[in-house]
Design a protein around this motif. Structure first.
Motif, PDB file in Angstrom:
ATOM      1  N   LEU A  85     123.167  98.158  10.675  1.00 28.26           N
ATOM      2  CA  LEU A  85     122.520  97.967   9.374  1.00 28.26           C
ATOM      3  C   LEU A  85     121.860  96.597   9.328  1.00 28.26           C
ATOM      4  N   LEU A  86     120.607  96.584   8.864  1.00 28.51           N
ATOM      5  CA  LEU A  86     119.883  95.329   8.708  1.00 28.51           C
ATOM      6  C   LEU A  86     120.503  94.550   7.560  1.00 28.51           C
ATOM      7  N   ARG A  87     120.911  93.320   7.818  1.00 25.67           N
ATOM      8  CA  ARG A  87     121.557  92.498   6.793  1.00 25.67           C
ATOM      9  C   ARG A  87     120.637  91.418   6.239  1.00 25.67           C
ATOM     10  N   SER A  88     119.772  90.855   7.069  1.00 23.61           N
ATOM     11  CA  SER A  88     118.890  89.812   6.538  1.00 23.61           C
ATOM     12  C   SER A  88     117.690  89.589   7.445  1.00 23.61           C
ATOM     13  N   ASN A  89     116.654  89.050   6.841  1.00 22.84           N
ATOM     14  CA  ASN A  89     115.471  88.548   7.534  1.00 22.84           C
ATOM     15  C   ASN A  89     115.289  87.113   7.074  1.00 22.84           C
ATOM     16  N   VAL A  90     115.295  86.201   8.001  1.00 17.64           N
ATOM     17  CA  VAL A  90     115.118  84.785   7.672  1.00 17.64           C
ATOM     18  C   VAL A  90     113.942  84.267   8.474  1.00 17.64           C
ATOM     19  N   THR A  91     113.083  83.478   7.853  1.00 17.79           N
ATOM     20  CA  THR A  91     111.989  82.857   8.598  1.00 17.79           C
ATOM     21  C   THR A  91     112.235  81.365   8.700  1.00 17.79           C
ATOM     22  N   THR A  92     111.776  80.801   9.790  1.00 16.51           N
ATOM     23  CA  THR A  92     111.922  79.371  10.012  1.00 16.51           C
ATOM     24  C   THR A  92     110.653  78.843  10.660  1.00 16.51           C
ATOM     25  N   THR A  93     110.348  77.585  10.422  1.00 16.94           N
ATOM     26  CA  THR A  93     109.199  76.937  11.048  1.00 16.94           C
ATOM     27  C   THR A  93     109.699  76.151  12.250  1.00 16.94           C
ATOM     28  N   VAL A  94     109.071  76.369  13.382  1.00 17.11           N
ATOM     29  CA  VAL A  94     109.498  75.724  14.618  1.00 17.11           C
ATOM     30  C   VAL A  94     108.924  74.318  14.686  1.00 17.11           C
ATOM     31  N   SER A  95     109.767  73.380  15.088  1.00 18.41           N
ATOM     32  CA  SER A  95     109.355  71.969  15.176  1.00 18.41           C
ATOM     33  C   SER A  95     108.485  71.736  16.408  1.00 18.41           C
ATOM     34  N   LYS A  96     108.049  70.514  16.559  1.00 19.62           N
ATOM     35  CA  LYS A  96     107.199  70.150  17.693  1.00 19.62           C
ATOM     36  C   LYS A  96     107.906  70.358  19.026  1.00 19.62           C
ATOM     37  N   THR A  97     109.226  70.279  19.037  1.00 19.08           N
ATOM     38  CA  THR A  97     109.947  70.470  20.294  1.00 19.08           C
ATOM     39  C   THR A  97     110.082  71.931  20.662  1.00 19.08           C
ATOM     40  N   GLY A  98     109.848  72.831  19.703  1.00 18.38           N
ATOM     41  CA  GLY A  98     109.957  74.250  19.975  1.00 18.38           C
ATOM     42  C   GLY A  98     111.335  74.813  19.707  1.00 18.38           C
ATOM     43  N   ASN A  99     112.276  73.974  19.247  1.00 21.76           N
ATOM     44  CA  ASN A  99     113.639  74.417  18.990  1.00 21.76           C
ATOM     45  C   ASN A  99     113.858  74.674  17.504  1.00 21.76           C
ATOM     46  N   PHE A 100     114.764  75.608  17.208  1.00 26.63           N
ATOM     47  CA  PHE A 100     115.101  75.864  15.809  1.00 26.63           C
ATOM     48  C   PHE A 100     116.546  76.332  15.729  1.00 26.63           C
ATOM     49  N   THR A 101     117.135  76.179  14.541  1.00 27.26           N
ATOM     50  CA  THR A 101     118.506  76.610  14.282  1.00 27.26           C
ATOM     51  C   THR A 101     118.534  77.324  12.943  1.00 27.26           C
ATOM     52  N   VAL A 102     119.253  78.440  12.899  1.00 27.10           N
ATOM     53  CA  VAL A 102     119.429  79.199  11.666  1.00 27.10           C
ATOM     54  C   VAL A 102     120.917  79.467  11.519  1.00 27.10           C
ATOM     55  N   LYS A 103     121.432  79.322  10.293  1.00 29.36           N
ATOM     56  CA  LYS A 103     122.846  79.600  10.038  1.00 29.36           C
ATOM     57  C   LYS A 103     122.963  80.826   9.152  1.00 29.36           C
ATOM     58  N   GLN A 104     123.887  81.700   9.509  1.00 26.69           N
ATOM     59  CA  GLN A 104     124.119  82.939   8.764  1.00 26.69           C
ATOM     60  C   GLN A 104     125.594  83.012   8.392  1.00 26.69           C
ATOM     61  N   ARG A 105     125.882  83.063   7.088  1.00 28.61           N
ATOM     62  CA  ARG A 105     127.279  83.171   6.660  1.00 28.61           C
ATOM     63  C   ARG A 105     127.755  84.602   6.876  1.00 28.61           C
ATOM     64  N   ILE A 106     128.898  84.721   7.527  1.00 31.47           N
ATOM     65  CA  ILE A 106     129.545  86.015   7.739  1.00 31.47           C
ATOM     66  C   ILE A 106     130.766  86.037   6.826  1.00 31.47           C
ATOM     67  N   ARG A 107     130.774  86.911   5.850  1.00 31.65           N
ATOM     68  CA  ARG A 107     131.905  86.976   4.924  1.00 31.65           C
ATOM     69  C   ARG A 107     133.158  87.464   5.639  1.00 31.65           C
ATOM     70  N   SER A 108     134.310  87.122   5.108  1.00 39.32           N
ATOM     71  CA  SER A 108     135.564  87.515   5.748  1.00 39.32           C
ATOM     72  C   SER A 108     135.737  89.031   5.770  1.00 39.32           C
ATOM     73  N   SER A 109     135.066  89.732   4.872  1.00 39.45           N
ATOM     74  CA  SER A 109     135.147  91.198   4.854  1.00 39.45           C
ATOM     75  C   SER A 109     134.178  91.835   5.856  1.00 39.45           C
ATOM     76  N   GLN A 110     133.380  91.022   6.545  1.00 34.31           N
ATOM     77  CA  GLN A 110     132.356  91.555   7.450  1.00 34.31           C
ATOM     78  C   GLN A 110     132.732  91.354   8.921  1.00 34.31           C
ATOM     79  N   LYS A 111     133.979  91.652   9.243  1.00 37.00           N
ATOM     80  CA  LYS A 111     134.416  91.533  10.630  1.00 37.00           C
ATOM     81  C   LYS A 111     133.718  92.587  11.476  1.00 37.00           C
ATOM     82  N   GLY A 112     133.575  92.279  12.760  1.00 33.67           N
ATOM     83  CA  GLY A 112     133.004  93.263  13.674  1.00 33.67           C
ATOM     84  C   GLY A 112     131.821  92.717  14.446  1.00 33.67           C
ATOM     85  N   SER A 113     131.016  93.637  14.969  1.00 35.62           N
ATOM     86  CA  SER A 113     129.884  93.291  15.834  1.00 35.62           C
ATOM     87  C   SER A 113     128.637  92.960  15.014  1.00 35.62           C
ATOM     88  N   TRP A 114     127.975  91.909  15.420  1.00 34.72           N
ATOM     89  CA  TRP A 114     126.719  91.468  14.824  1.00 34.72           C
ATOM     90  C   TRP A 114     125.718  91.255  15.953  1.00 34.72           C
TER      91      TRP A 114
END
Length: 159
Positions: A105-134
């Motif tokens: 099941l699709l849970r989210s779509n997040v967009t981010t702008t990549v910096s000059k170095t080409g690296n990016f980080t995104v954080k996704q909260r996983i609720r305690s009731s959402q155990k399993g494979s992601w």
């Protein structure tokens, strides 16, 4: 037989590009290029133009995350976008899926702008009731002169 050559970028002659072979530059990315050759033999002149070519920069998108986290925590997804046209200001979309039963099941779509170095980080909260494979996947739509790219899946197990 004698022949002359001229390369054109967006129907404007490229200075110094007067041979049968031309190596595209960064300025050529996403621009229409063509070669016009004029050959003369025995008093006859023939002009030939190549089909229009549009050079595109290549791009590569990688994505990774820790293999397991504790449910109720944050999944930290790190990625790198590299293009031969440079990464600054490029928009990347990260999609997140959770396996529920036998379906993803699709849970989210997040967009981010990549910096000059080409690296990016995104954080996704996983609720305690959402155990399993992601799994996470990143998509880059491309830009003028740059091909689109997508990463492989980055799997995660929330315990």
């Amino acid at each position: 037989m004698s022949a002359t050559y001229q390369w054109f970028r967006a129907n404007v002659p490229i200075a110094g590009a007067t041979t049968a072979v031309y190596t595209a530059t960064r300025a050529d990315l996403g621009q229409p290029l063509k070669l016009v050759a004029v050959a003369t033999e025995y008093g006859r002149t023939v002009t030939v133009a190549t089909p229009v070519l549009t050079p595109m920069a290549t791009s590569k998108l990688t994505l990774e995350t820790r293999p397991t986290i504790r449910a109720g925590g944050k999944a930290v997804v790190r990625g790198t976008l590299s293009t031969s046209a440079g990464p600054a200001g490029r928009i990347v979309r990260i999609t997140t899926w959770q396996k529920v039963g036998h379906r993803w099941l699709l849970r989210s779509n997040v967009t981010t702008t990549v910096s000059k170095t080409g690296n990016f980080t995104v954080k996704q909260r996983i609720r305690s009731s959402q155990k399993g494979s992601w799994r996470f996947k990143a998509f880059y739509a491309g830009a003028a002169g740059v091909k689109a790219a997508q990463s492989s899946y980055a799997p995660l197990l929330a315990r």
